[in-house]
Design a protein around this motif. Structure first.
Motif, PDB file in Angstrom:
ATOM      1  N   ARG A  95       0.829  -1.209   0.000  1.00 47.41           N
ATOM      2  CA  ARG A  95       0.000   0.000   0.000  1.00 47.41           C
ATOM      3  C   ARG A  95       0.866   1.264   0.000  1.00 47.41           C
ATOM      4  N   ARG A  96       0.248   2.351  -0.412  1.00 42.33           N
ATOM      5  CA  ARG A  96       0.915   3.647  -0.424  1.00 42.33           C
ATOM      6  C   ARG A  96       1.154   4.121   1.007  1.00 42.33           C
ATOM      7  N   HIS A  97       2.351   4.641   1.231  1.00 44.46           N
ATOM      8  CA  HIS A  97       2.691   5.263   2.516  1.00 44.46           C
ATOM      9  C   HIS A  97       2.927   6.745   2.254  1.00 44.46           C
ATOM     10  N   PHE A  98       2.091   7.566   2.848  1.00 45.53           N
ATOM     11  CA  PHE A  98       2.231   9.005   2.736  1.00 45.53           C
ATOM     12  C   PHE A  98       3.018   9.490   3.953  1.00 45.53           C
ATOM     13  N   VAL A  99       4.133  10.140   3.697  1.00 49.25           N
ATOM     14  CA  VAL A  99       5.027  10.599   4.752  1.00 49.25           C
ATOM     15  C   VAL A  99       5.093  12.119   4.666  1.00 49.25           C
ATOM     16  N   LEU A 107      12.975  15.877  -2.325  1.00 55.73           N
ATOM     17  CA  LEU A 107      14.343  15.570  -2.721  1.00 55.73           C
ATOM     18  C   LEU A 107      15.229  15.305  -1.506  1.00 55.73           C
ATOM     19  N   SER A 108      15.042  16.056  -0.435  1.00 57.69           N
ATOM     20  CA  SER A 108      15.817  15.797   0.789  1.00 57.69           C
ATOM     21  C   SER A 108      15.430  14.449   1.383  1.00 57.69           C
ATOM     22  N   TRP A 109      14.124  14.149   1.408  1.00 63.34           N
ATOM     23  CA  TRP A 109      13.675  12.863   1.936  1.00 63.34           C
ATOM     24  C   TRP A 109      14.293  11.722   1.125  1.00 63.34           C
ATOM     25  N   LEU A 110      14.246  11.847  -0.196  1.00 64.12           N
ATOM     26  CA  LEU A 110      14.808  10.815  -1.059  1.00 64.12           C
ATOM     27  C   LEU A 110      16.304  10.676  -0.818  1.00 64.12           C
ATOM     28  N   ALA A 111      17.022  11.790  -0.731  1.00 64.99           N
ATOM     29  CA  ALA A 111      18.468  11.736  -0.483  1.00 64.99           C
ATOM     30  C   ALA A 111      18.764  11.025   0.830  1.00 64.99           C
ATOM     31  N   ASP A 112      17.978  11.291   1.855  1.00 64.07           N
ATOM     32  CA  ASP A 112      18.172  10.617   3.146  1.00 64.07           C
ATOM     33  C   ASP A 112      17.954   9.112   3.025  1.00 64.07           C
ATOM     34  N   GLN A 113      16.931   8.699   2.280  1.00 66.13           N
ATOM     35  CA  GLN A 113      16.661   7.276   2.110  1.00 66.13           C
ATOM     36  C   GLN A 113      17.789   6.597   1.343  1.00 66.13           C
ATOM     37  N   LEU A 114      18.231   7.221   0.259  1.00 61.01           N
ATOM     38  CA  LEU A 114      19.279   6.627  -0.573  1.00 61.01           C
ATOM     39  C   LEU A 114      20.632   6.610   0.129  1.00 61.01           C
ATOM     40  N   ALA A 115      20.826   7.493   1.088  1.00 61.84           N
ATOM     41  CA  ALA A 115      22.080   7.520   1.838  1.00 61.84           C
ATOM     42  C   ALA A 115      22.216   6.324   2.764  1.00 61.84           C
ATOM     43  N   ASP A 116      21.103   5.648   3.054  1.00 59.54           N
ATOM     44  CA  ASP A 116      21.121   4.473   3.933  1.00 59.54           C
ATOM     45  C   ASP A 116      20.389   3.313   3.259  1.00 59.54           C
ATOM     46  N   PRO A 117      20.959   2.789   2.159  1.00 61.26           N
ATOM     47  CA  PRO A 117      20.275   1.720   1.426  1.00 61.26           C
ATOM     48  C   PRO A 117      20.035   0.471   2.262  1.00 61.26           C
ATOM     49  N   ALA A 143      23.892   8.505  -4.540  1.00 58.09           N
ATOM     50  CA  ALA A 143      22.641   9.171  -4.133  1.00 58.09           C
ATOM     51  C   ALA A 143      22.537  10.610  -4.645  1.00 58.09           C
ATOM     52  N   PRO A 144      23.572  11.452  -4.514  1.00 59.38           N
ATOM     53  CA  PRO A 144      23.418  12.827  -5.026  1.00 59.38           C
ATOM     54  C   PRO A 144      23.142  12.881  -6.526  1.00 59.38           C
ATOM     55  N   GLU A 145      23.787  12.017  -7.295  1.00 64.20           N
ATOM     56  CA  GLU A 145      23.562  11.998  -8.743  1.00 64.20           C
ATOM     57  C   GLU A 145      22.152  11.494  -9.069  1.00 64.20           C
ATOM     58  N   ILE A 146      21.689  10.490  -8.332  1.00 62.64           N
ATOM     59  CA  ILE A 146      20.337   9.956  -8.530  1.00 62.64           C
ATOM     60  C   ILE A 146      19.304  11.040  -8.227  1.00 62.64           C
ATOM     61  N   VAL A 147      19.476  11.739  -7.114  1.00 67.04           N
ATOM     62  CA  VAL A 147      18.549  12.809  -6.737  1.00 67.04           C
ATOM     63  C   VAL A 147      18.576  13.921  -7.782  1.00 67.04           C
ATOM     64  N   ALA A 148      19.737  14.221  -8.339  1.00 68.27           N
ATOM     65  CA  ALA A 148      19.823  15.251  -9.382  1.00 68.27           C
ATOM     66  C   ALA A 148      19.017  14.849 -10.620  1.00 68.27           C
ATOM     67  N   VAL A 149      19.049  13.571 -10.985  1.00 66.74           N
ATOM     68  CA  VAL A 149      18.250  13.094 -12.124  1.00 66.74           C
ATOM     69  C   VAL A 149      16.762  13.225 -11.804  1.00 66.74           C
ATOM     70  N   VAL A 150      16.375  12.835 -10.592  1.00 65.31           N
ATOM     71  CA  VAL A 150      14.968  12.970 -10.191  1.00 65.31           C
ATOM     72  C   VAL A 150      14.545  14.433 -10.283  1.00 65.31           C
TER      73      VAL A 150
END
Length: 178
Positions: A95-99, A107-117, A143-150
């Motif tokens: 199910r969808r999780h709304f945070v 973008l900050s949330w995503l960067a934080d998640q990707l920093a701790d795979p 992670a920074p490059e991935i977030v930049a693409v997003v």
């Protein structure tokens, strides 16, 4: 548009999407558009032919998904439907999780998640033998490059260059790679 990052046994795929769901969730009856990111398992086969032959690479089953979506009736760039799917059951997302942090600063949330795979993979229920330490360190480093693409894709959606609506009204649609 599709972008991909591959490591050892894990990869990240990112794409723009336009989505009309014939069975929408309550309060989400309008189409949505945005950018989807998936963490997926990778299969890499032996070359088929000579040493110069291409290597078959497949981004297989998704294990985590982030949908940076907004309603098509909201102002462009509004991510009022941003959510993530922390787990999959085979190919089907949970199910969808709304945070709140995801909607407030995606973008900050995503960067934080990707920093701790490792934490993302643990929440997804992925066994440690399904990925390598090189996956974890490589993904965190990228992670920074991935977030930049997003961000570039989100800008393209906001500006109307990506995730276009179907030319004709439809009852159900899913455009994009993912």
């Amino acid at each position: 548009m599709l972008a991909a990052f591959g490591f050892e046994a894990l990869g990240v795929v990112i794409g723009d999407m336009y989505f009309v769901d014939p069975t929408p969730l309550a309060g989400q009856e309008t189409p949505e558009r945005g950018v989807r990111l998936e963490l997926r398992l990778i299969d890499r086969a032996a070359p088929r032919g000579s040493i110069y032959a291409g290597i078959p690479i497949a981004f297989t089953r998704p294990v985590w998904r982030v949908d940076l979506f907004g309603s098509t009736e909201s102002p462009p760039g509004t991510l009022d439907r941003a959510h993530h799917h922390p787990r999959f059951n085979g190919w089907e997302p949970g199910r969808r999780h709304f945070v709140p942090e995801l909607s407030a600063d995606p973008l900050s949330w995503l960067a934080d998640q990707l920093a701790d795979p490792a934490a993302v993979l643990a929440r997804a229920g992925i066994e440690a033998d399904d990925f390598t330490e090189a996956d974890v360190t490589g993904l965190a480093a990228a992670a920074p490059e991935i977030v930049a693409v997003v961000k570039r894709m989100l800008d393209g959606v906001r500006d109307g260059q990506l995730a276009p609506a179907p030319a004709e009204p439809v009852a159900a649609a899913r455009t994009g790679w993912l």
